[in-house]
Design an enzyme around this catalytic site. Sequence first.
Site, PDB file in Angstrom:
ATOM      1  N   VAL A   1      -5.840 -12.898   0.212  1.00 17.78           N
ATOM      2  CA  VAL A   1      -7.128 -12.002   0.066  1.00 17.78           C
ATOM      3  C   VAL A   1      -8.298 -13.039   0.874  1.00 17.78           C
ATOM      4  CG1 VAL A   1      -6.547 -11.254  -2.231  1.00 17.78           C
ATOM      5  CG2 VAL A   1      -7.708 -13.384  -2.117  1.00 17.78           C
TER       6      VAL A   1
ATOM      7  N   CYS B   1       2.427  -5.385  -7.010  1.00 16.18           N
ATOM      8  CA  CYS B   1       4.131  -5.499  -6.504  1.00 16.18           C
ATOM      9  C   CYS B   1       4.444  -7.066  -6.014  1.00 16.18           C
ATOM     10  CB  CYS B   1       4.331  -4.364  -5.948  1.00 16.18           C
ATOM     11  SG  CYS B   1       3.619  -4.499  -4.189  1.00 16.18           S
TER      12      CYS B   1
END
Length: 138
Positions: A127, A120
């Site tokens: 990350v 989304c």
Amino acid sequence: FFDRCMLRVTGGGPLRGEVAISGAKNAALPILYAAILTPRPVHLSNVPRIVDVLTTIHILEALGARVDLTGATSLRVDGRAIGRYCVPAHLGKRLRASIWALGPLVARFGEGKVAFPGGCPLGARPVDLHIAGLRQLG
């Protein structure tokens, strides 16, 4: 004066009854990926049937796991046959949680490959914590 940032509930008596609480995606997904680590089948219940969970199931199957939907909200993951350490890009790009496969794959095979996760458009969700954790583990 009632502040618009508050919710006021005024009851007329004691509460009774039961409320069924549905499972949470953010609890189910890491457990599904953790199934990569064990040579034993994993049985899960109260798992919501939503797109992210179904995509994760497809990722596990693409890696070689057998996933059986055993009930409306229950499933069984048998990861004994997992023989691949690369999450297919077309699946990994569908959700941000695909990065959660990386740690278990590295632990099992000594390496893992995951396309930069998609999902989304809620903004940046780096990350770097996953990468930093793997670096610290060697």
